[in-house]
Design an enzyme around this catalytic site. Structure first.
Site, PDB file in Angstrom:
ATOM      1  N   LYS A  68       0.804  -1.232   0.000  1.00  0.00           N
ATOM      2  CA  LYS A  68       0.000   0.000   0.000  1.00  0.00           C
ATOM      3  C   LYS A  68       0.836   1.280   0.000  1.00  0.00           C
ATOM      4  O   LYS A  68       0.456   2.274  -0.606  1.00  0.00           O
ATOM      5  CB  LYS A  68      -0.951   0.012   1.198  1.00  0.00           C
ATOM      6  CG  LYS A  68      -2.145  -0.910   1.046  1.00  0.00           C
ATOM      7  CD  LYS A  68      -3.093  -0.751   2.218  1.00  0.00           C
ATOM      8  CE  LYS A  68      -4.382  -1.495   1.977  1.00  0.00           C
ATOM      9  NZ  LYS A  68      -5.375  -1.274   3.036  1.00  0.00           N
ATOM     10  N   ASP A 104     -10.196   3.235   1.563  1.00  0.00           N
ATOM     11  CA  ASP A 104     -10.430   2.655   2.901  1.00  0.00           C
ATOM     12  C   ASP A 104     -11.208   3.600   3.816  1.00  0.00           C
ATOM     13  O   ASP A 104     -12.160   3.197   4.484  1.00  0.00           O
ATOM     14  CB  ASP A 104      -9.094   2.318   3.588  1.00  0.00           C
ATOM     15  CG  ASP A 104      -8.473   1.038   3.051  1.00  0.00           C
ATOM     16  OD1 ASP A 104      -9.233   0.167   2.567  1.00  0.00           O
ATOM     17  OD2 ASP A 104      -7.241   0.913   3.114  1.00  0.00           O
TER      18      ASP A 104
END
Ligand code: ATR
Length: 289
Positions: A68, A104
């Site tokens: 990420k 997210d």
């Protein structure tokens, strides 16, 4: 017949990811010409994998641990918020360019507001943990106008670093780092209206709670981003103490729904997707019991 648009999730190791089931359920329901699959990409294979995806003209992909953060410098375009937060979980290949974003936080907030009927604006929150998930959750609570966001972590220095980083990245002074087990954290939880667990405590087979059940009072909205099991020991205790609860499946689905919209232009049918994922989790639990 034209070939199906390729969608992927990359990570290492990938474990039991629910993402292929989630996206392929949505694709099947809507009758769209895509297929989503998981590909294990080790850290030293990331750059090579991206070049391959470019040549193969994949439509887009999800990014998970450990890529990420490290993927950011390999992308062609990263939106401002993703750049500021330092992690991407979604990439779209648009006109040959990799465009990175992070869904997210948006996913968590949609779960909190839609499923939890909780508006964080003007209200105090406590986030347990200081990892990548805590970063997205704490940032989006602040962006949604939370009056304060306590970051309580076992390792205080990590909470301090995260609070500092977020204050700088977002230009807001609402973050307060605390040690997880301190009386000050119990007090903060008592004064807050929302408590979110982002630690791994309570995951599959772990009977522990990240904070004592006695710290939870009925006025709280208690959220766990863990979804294996769906009802974590924390949520079970919170429910028993009369608090409202929100499980982690909503955040998973809504972060996926936002990615799905960017790749396909379609809204994910979240009701049927949730049903399929709950069935899969129940099957897993039955197999392990
Ligand atoms: P992620 O990126 O998924 O959030 P992470 O970076 O590994 O994952 O973070 C895991 C979080 O769970 C951390 O906040 C960690 O606390 P430390 O920073 O002190 O390691 C927390 N955590 C893991 N095990 C824990 C435990 N037994 N008790 C309390 N906190 C725990």
């Amino acid at each position: 017949m034209p070939s199906l648009g390729r969608l992927l999730i990359i990570g290492y190791p990938l474990g039991h990811t629910l993402s292929p089931l989630m996206h392929n359920t949505a694709i099947g329901e809507l009758g769209l010409p895509y297929h989503y699959e998981a590909e294990a990409v080790p850290p030293d294979g990331l750059a090579e994998a991206l070049e391959r995806f470019r040549v193969d003209e994949v439509v887009g992909f999800s990014v998970t641990i450990p890529h990420k953060e490290t993927i950011l410098p390999l992308l062609d375009v990263v939106d401002e918020e993703t750049e500021r937060l330092g992690a991407a979980n979604t990439v779209v290949l648009a006109e040959g360019r990799f465009v990175g974003t992070n869904t997210d936080g948006v996913g968590f907030l949609r779960s909190l507001t839609e499923d939890g009927s909780y508006d964080p604006e003007g209200r105090a929150a406590v986030v347990l943990g200081a990892g990548g998930a805590a970063r997205a959750v704490a940032a989006h609570l602040a962006l949604a106008g939370a009056s304060s966001v306590v970051i309580a972590n076992r390792t205080l220095s990590r909470a301090e670093r995260l609070a500092d980083d977020l204050a700088r990245a977002l230009g807001r002074q609402c973050f307060l780092p605390l040690p997880l087990e301190a009386t000050a954290t119990a007090d903060a939880i008592q004064q807050a209206e929302c408590l979110i667990n982002t630690t791994s405590v309570g995951m599959a087979g772990d009977p522990r709670l990240p904070v004592p059940a006695a710290w939870i009072e009925p006025h709280l909205m208690v959220c766990d981003i863990v979804y294996r099991p769906l009802e974590t020991p924390l949520l079970e205790a919170a429910r028993a103490r009369g608090a409202s609860t929100l499980d982690g499946l909503g955040m998973l689905i809504y972060q996926g729904a936002e990615a799905f919209r960017r790749w396909t232009g379609h809204e994910m049918p979240v009701g049927i997707v949730r049903m399929r994922l709950e069935e899969a989790l129940a099957r897993e639990e039955a197999e392990h019991s």
